[in-house]
Design an enzyme around this catalytic site. Sequence first.
Site, short mmCIF file in Angstrom:
data_model
loop_
_atom_site.label_atom_id
_atom_site.label_comp_id
_atom_site.label_asym_id
_atom_site.label_seq_id
_atom_site.Cartn_x
_atom_site.Cartn_y
_atom_site.Cartn_z
NE ARG A 45 -4.25 1.81 1.66
CZ ARG A 45 -4.90 2.66 2.47
NH1 ARG A 45 -4.12 2.95 3.71
NH2 ARG A 45 -5.77 3.40 2.11
CG HIS A 49 -1.60 5.26 -0.51
ND1 HIS A 49 -2.46 5.80 0.45
CD2 HIS A 49 -2.39 4.46 -1.37
CE1 HIS A 49 -3.78 5.44 0.52
NE2 HIS A 49 -3.50 4.56 -0.45
CG HIS A 172 -8.29 -4.20 -2.23
ND1 HIS A 172 -9.08 -3.03 -2.47
CD2 HIS A 172 -6.98 -3.12 -1.68
CE1 HIS A 172 -8.71 -1.88 -2.18
NE2 HIS A 172 -7.63 -2.00 -1.65
CD1 TRP A 188 -11.51 -6.27 0.03
CD2 TRP A 188 -9.71 -6.02 1.21
NE1 TRP A 188 -11.18 -4.81 0.12
CE2 TRP A 188 -10.00 -4.85 0.87
CE3 TRP A 188 -8.36 -6.16 2.00
CZ2 TRP A 188 -9.54 -3.57 1.03
CZ3 TRP A 188 -7.79 -4.98 2.05
CH2 TRP A 188 -8.33 -3.64 1.74
FE1 CCH Z 1 -6.29 -0.30 -1.41
N1 CCH Z 1 -7.12 0.21 0.48
N2 CCH Z 1 -7.62 1.04 -2.36
N3 CCH Z 1 -5.44 -0.45 -2.98
N4 CCH Z 1 -4.71 -1.26 -0.17
C1 CCH Z 1 -6.91 -0.18 1.69
C2 CCH Z 1 -5.91 -1.14 2.03
C3 CCH Z 1 -5.13 -1.70 1.03
C4 CCH Z 1 -8.34 1.85 -1.78
C5 CCH Z 1 -8.75 1.90 -0.44
C6 CCH Z 1 -8.37 1.08 0.67
C7 CCH Z 1 -5.71 0.21 -4.40
C8 CCH Z 1 -6.84 0.89 -4.76
C9 CCH Z 1 -7.47 1.26 -3.78
C10 CCH Z 1 -3.95 -2.13 -0.92
C11 CCH Z 1 -3.52 -2.12 -2.19
C12 CCH Z 1 -4.09 -1.26 -3.18
C13 CCH Z 1 -7.77 0.40 2.63
C14 CCH Z 1 -7.96 0.20 3.99
C15 CCH Z 1 -8.72 1.08 1.86
C16 CCH Z 1 -9.82 2.07 2.34
C17 CCH Z 1 -6.57 0.66 4.90
C18 CCH Z 1 -6.68 0.56 6.37
O1 CCH Z 1 -7.54 0.69 7.11
O2 CCH Z 1 -5.49 0.36 6.78
C19 CCH Z 1 -9.45 2.50 -2.82
C20 CCH Z 1 -10.66 3.45 -2.77
C21 CCH Z 1 -8.62 2.35 -4.07
C22 CCH Z 1 -9.08 2.60 -5.40
O3 CCH Z 1 -10.24 3.00 -5.67
C23 CCH Z 1 -4.45 -0.40 -5.08
C24 CCH Z 1 -4.46 0.11 -6.86
C25 CCH Z 1 -3.63 -1.24 -4.52
C26 CCH Z 1 -2.34 -1.65 -5.08
C27 CCH Z 1 -2.15 -2.15 -6.11
C28 CCH Z 1 -3.29 -3.02 0.26
C29 CCH Z 1 -2.28 -4.01 0.07
C30 CCH Z 1 -4.15 -2.52 1.48
C31 CCH Z 1 -4.02 -3.40 2.63
C32 CCH Z 1 -3.22 -2.51 3.62
C33 CCH Z 1 -3.23 -3.15 4.94
O4 CCH Z 1 -2.54 -2.55 5.79
O5 CCH Z 1 -3.22 -4.33 5.25
#
Ligand code: CCH
Length: 290
Positions: A45, A49, A172, A188
């Site tokens: 992430r 970001h 995700h 997820w």
């Molecule tokens: Fe995401 N993401 N993401 N995401 N994401 C969150 C967590 C992860 C969105 C929202 C969220 C991508 C696109 C999007 C990861 C990878 C990717 C969370 C929870 C939200 C909300 C965070 C928390 O609460 O800690 C949205 C909206 C979009 C697009 O519209 C893309 C693209 C990627 C990578 C290719 C990953 C991995 C996580 C898990 C992080 C963790 O700490 O477990």
Amino acid sequence: IVHMAQEIKDKSEKDYQEVYNAIAVKLREEDEFDGYIGYGPVLTRLAWHSSGTWDKNNNTGGSFGGTYQFQKESNDPSNKGLHNGAEFLAPIHKQFPWLSHGDLYTLGGVVAIQELQGPVIPWRPGRVDLPEDMTPDNGRLPDAVYGADYVRNFFKRLDLNDQEVVALMGAHCLGRTHLQNTGFDGPWGAASNTFTNEFFLNLLNENWKLEKNEAKNMQWNSPKGYMMLPTDHALIEDDKYMAYVKLYATNNDKFFEDFAKAFKKLLEGGITFPQSTPTYRFETLDSQGL
Ligand code: CCH
């Protein structure tokens, strides 16, 4: 603005593989983080970001300048929780001070995906730290509460099309949402630290119910205790997105192939690479017998 990648003269593939290995070994050792999910998801992430601030219209933001290192960006409300990833990588940067922050953050994501059994992500070096005043303003990262039109429009700024967006969202499969970070709650799927096409299978096969969570946000929940963000569920509410969801749910190889290309593109948004820039395909610890 042109952001030209710069070669570090005395560094070769071997040096970058050494950095890869240092991150991968630390990942393996510190496996207790976040209820034994480990640091892989948060590093993925962080890579996304730190790249996802790019604006193709004026070539500001993006991974090149490594500006996540500055408080203005790391304190962006959208980046809540990512300090865990940055703190994980800090000793790596101490060990390899010649690595730019942009290279460090993006490489962290590549290591995480590969070590969690995902596809090899071809990666190119040469990002250069930019000064603090080039840090993009907050608010460039997507909001999870919206539907397909928002998602499609958002990713245009990053030059990513429907197929690339669906493939990328498959990340995700990793990690979970945390109430205290984003006001969403739960994982997820079942395998939060293995990179697979489970996200697409769950989207299609679970019995989703739209419910209000403890933070009063609406999210989709399934009887197995899985969740989907509104922006995730949007992928099965839109015919064009749905076609790719079905493709990736039934063809894991195709998902891996398309994810690797799209993630590489995401990590390279806004960077001009000289013809001479090498493309590295790193070996996992496993494949090195380590
Ligand atoms: Fe995401 N993401 N993401 N995401 N994401 C969150 C967590 C992860 C969105 C929202 C969220 C991508 C696109 C999007 C990861 C990878 C990717 C969370 C929870 C939200 C909300 C965070 C928390 O609460 O800690 C949205 C909206 C979009 C697009 O519209 C893309 C693209 C990627 C990578 C290719 C990953 C991995 C996580 C898990 C992080 C963790 O700490 O477990």
